[in-house]
Design a protein around this motif. Structure first.
Motif, short mmCIF file in Angstrom:
data_model
loop_
_atom_site.label_atom_id
_atom_site.label_comp_id
_atom_site.label_asym_id
_atom_site.label_seq_id
_atom_site.Cartn_x
_atom_site.Cartn_y
_atom_site.Cartn_z
N ARG A 104 0.82 -1.21 0.00
CA ARG A 104 0.00 0.00 0.00
C ARG A 104 0.86 1.27 0.00
N ALA A 105 1.92 1.26 0.81
CA ALA A 105 2.79 2.43 0.88
C ALA A 105 3.52 2.66 -0.44
N ALA A 106 3.99 1.58 -1.07
CA ALA A 106 4.71 1.73 -2.33
C ALA A 106 3.81 2.30 -3.42
N ILE A 107 2.64 1.72 -3.59
CA ILE A 107 1.73 2.22 -4.62
C ILE A 107 1.34 3.67 -4.34
N SER A 108 1.07 3.98 -3.08
CA SER A 108 0.68 5.35 -2.72
C SER A 108 1.80 6.33 -3.04
N ASN A 109 3.03 5.99 -2.67
CA ASN A 109 4.15 6.91 -2.89
C ASN A 109 4.45 7.10 -4.37
N PHE A 110 4.37 6.04 -5.15
CA PHE A 110 4.65 6.16 -6.58
C PHE A 110 3.59 7.02 -7.27
N LEU A 111 2.34 6.78 -6.97
CA LEU A 111 1.28 7.56 -7.61
C LEU A 111 1.29 9.01 -7.16
N SER A 112 1.53 9.25 -5.86
CA SER A 112 1.55 10.63 -5.38
C SER A 112 2.74 11.39 -5.95
N ALA A 113 3.90 10.74 -6.12
CA ALA A 113 5.05 11.39 -6.76
C ALA A 113 4.75 11.72 -8.21
N PHE A 114 4.06 10.83 -8.90
CA PHE A 114 3.66 11.10 -10.28
C PHE A 114 2.73 12.31 -10.35
N LEU A 152 11.61 2.73 -2.82
CA LEU A 152 12.03 1.67 -3.73
C LEU A 152 12.80 0.57 -2.99
N LEU A 153 13.65 0.95 -2.05
CA LEU A 153 14.39 -0.04 -1.28
C LEU A 153 13.44 -0.91 -0.44
N ARG A 154 12.48 -0.27 0.19
CA ARG A 154 11.49 -1.02 0.97
C ARG A 154 10.62 -1.89 0.07
N TRP A 155 10.32 -1.40 -1.13
CA TRP A 155 9.48 -2.14 -2.07
C TRP A 155 10.19 -3.39 -2.57
N VAL A 156 11.50 -3.28 -2.79
CA VAL A 156 12.27 -4.46 -3.20
C VAL A 156 12.23 -5.52 -2.10
N ARG A 157 12.33 -5.09 -0.84
CA ARG A 157 12.25 -6.04 0.26
C ARG A 157 10.87 -6.69 0.32
N THR A 158 9.84 -5.91 0.07
CA THR A 158 8.48 -6.47 0.09
C THR A 158 8.28 -7.47 -1.04
#
Length: 443
Positions: A104-114, A152-158
């Motif tokens: 959830r955090a990864a998708i949220s951060n990527f979309l909000s940055a876009f 991105l680092l946390r997303w790779v771990r997930t």
């Protein structure tokens, strides 16, 4: 208050968290992109270094293009993880994968940055920022880049565990343990014990009987709102169903019983419209859906674990090891739930939170019937499953602090032994299981 309740309803649904947080973060990102022009007004007389519009535009273009690609890739990975959790364990476990915090955090951060980069680029092209505003936007963009690198680092771990069977079972165990602990802390969801027989209550002229209007599962009960309604109308609300039960047309879900004081006389003279409004308000406190959830239904987690074990025992997969893992988790959940509840209640008197509500009792034998019995039938022909079943139920009999649950474990161990006697192929295996059962349970 209504907005808060709506937000609470949206947020506590794991399947909703996947879009609620991205929507919220995207709105915040838009505001932050526009606020870069307002910050210099709060700092008059300060001259910031000049950053060219071309530099900012190039930087924002890189973020926008890369975040769009990363978000698309992440969504495809997420869908694959959902499919893997559904096929590897059970479709009922997908809800927990959807509620994963890392995803959830990864998708949220990527979309909000876009969204941040797109809005900032448009505003930059309209000369929305002055010289100082461009510097503030530049600093904000650098912060966004650092934030994205950490994400991105946390997303790779997930990604290394998302959708894997062990990860899915771990999430099911955590959700089931939490609900099971809450059950042992307060078996009646904060209310008083209610009687199973509701005929006498429903036949009273002043009682309002609330019936279901559809064939659905009881997903959740809003106890706080029911308590508020009971105080508002000066009545006792008897909840006749628990989360996880199936209700059909005209099934009684609750009964509002008024006392014998003046309120009863007033209730007798109420119009059918008023009584109907009260019934509808009470019914709205029962969330009905096609699927169950883990939050208030301790049986559901055991059912999900059992389904994962049954899938592993199917002829197409033939994985007794996973079935044994699920059995171990079920025992761990039952015993740890009691232990954590005992630690929580130590030195604390048990008090009713909702003094105007009653809830029907949940039979703890259903924990064994829902979790262990189907595996005992489907795995009766597998020697390893039969032996592990007997040992786990014996452990539950010895270590459970609830006498009813311990007795149920003994009873269902005998059932599992009977299933094994009918399905095992070799006499030596049958004799071993019989001796094991007699040694563990004394008969």
């Amino acid at each position: 208050m209504a907005v808060y309740r709506l937000w609470q309803t949206l947020w506590r649904e794991r399947r909703n968290k996947l879009w609620v947080q991205p929507a919220l973060n995207s709105g915040i990102a838009v505001l932050l992109a526009l606020m870069a022009a307002w910050v210099p007004r709060l700092l008059p007389g300060i001259a910031f270094p000049v950053v060219s519009a071309k530099t900012l535009d190039n930087l924002l273009t890189v973020i926008a293009s890369s975040m769009l690609a990363v978000a698309t890739f992440s969504l495809s990975i997420m869908v694959s993880a959902f499919a893997s959790a559904s096929s590897g364990a059970t479709p009922r476990a997908t809800e927990l994968v959807m509620g994963d915090d890392g995803t959830r955090a990864a998708i949220s951060n990527f979309l909000s940055a876009f969204m941040f980069s797109i809005v900032a680029q448009v505003a930059l092209g309209l000369n929305y920022y002055g010289d100082n505003g461009r510097f503030i936007l530049f600093a904000g963009t650098l912060i966004v880049l650092a934030w994205l690198m950490l994400t991105l680092l946390r997303w790779v771990r997930t990604l290394s565990s998302l959708g894997r069977l062990n990860n899915t079972l771990t999430r099911v165990e955590a959700a089931t343990l939490d609900c099971m602990t809450q059950f042992w802390i307060n078996p009646f969801m904060g209310a008083a014990r209610g009687a199973r027989d509701a005929d006498a209550l429903s036949q009273q002229a002043t009682s309002i009987v609330v019936r279901a209007a559809d064939v659905r599962m009881v997903r959740r009960v809003d106890m706080a709102k029911l308590q508020t309604l009971a105080k508002e109308h000066d009545c006792i609300i008897h909840i006749r169903v628990r989360p996880g039960e199936l209700v059909s047309y005209d099934d009684v879900v609750a009964i509002a019983a008024f006392d014998s004081s003046g309120r009863q006389q007033q209730s007798a003279g109420e119009s059918n419209s008023d009584r109907g409004n009260i019934a509808r308000a009470i019914l709205q406190c029962f969330q009905l859906d096609q699927e169950r959830t883990f939050d208030q239904d301790p049986r559901f987690g055991l059912i999900v674990l059992r389904e994962a074990a049954q899938r592993a025992l199917s002829a197409a997969i033939n994985d007794p090891g996973t079935a044994i893992t699920c059995l171990n988790i079920m025992l761990r959940v039952l015993l740890r739930g009691q232990e954590q509840a005992r630690e929580y209640l130590q030195g604390r008197p048990t008090q009713e939170i909702y003094d105007r509500l009653t809830v029907v009792e949940l039979c703890v034998e259903d924990f064994i019937a829902d979790g262990f019995d189907p595996i005992a039938r489907d795995g009766a022909g597998t020697f390893e499953i039969v032996v592990r079943m007997q040992k786990l139920l014996a452990t539950l009999t010895q270590e459970s602090t609830d006498a009813e649950l311990a007795q149920a474990a003994r009873k269902h161990a005998a059932f599992a032994c009977q299933c094994a006697m009918q399905s095992l192929n070799y006499e030596d295996d049958k004799m071993f299981v019989q001796r094991l059962h007699h040694r563990l349970f004394g008969r």
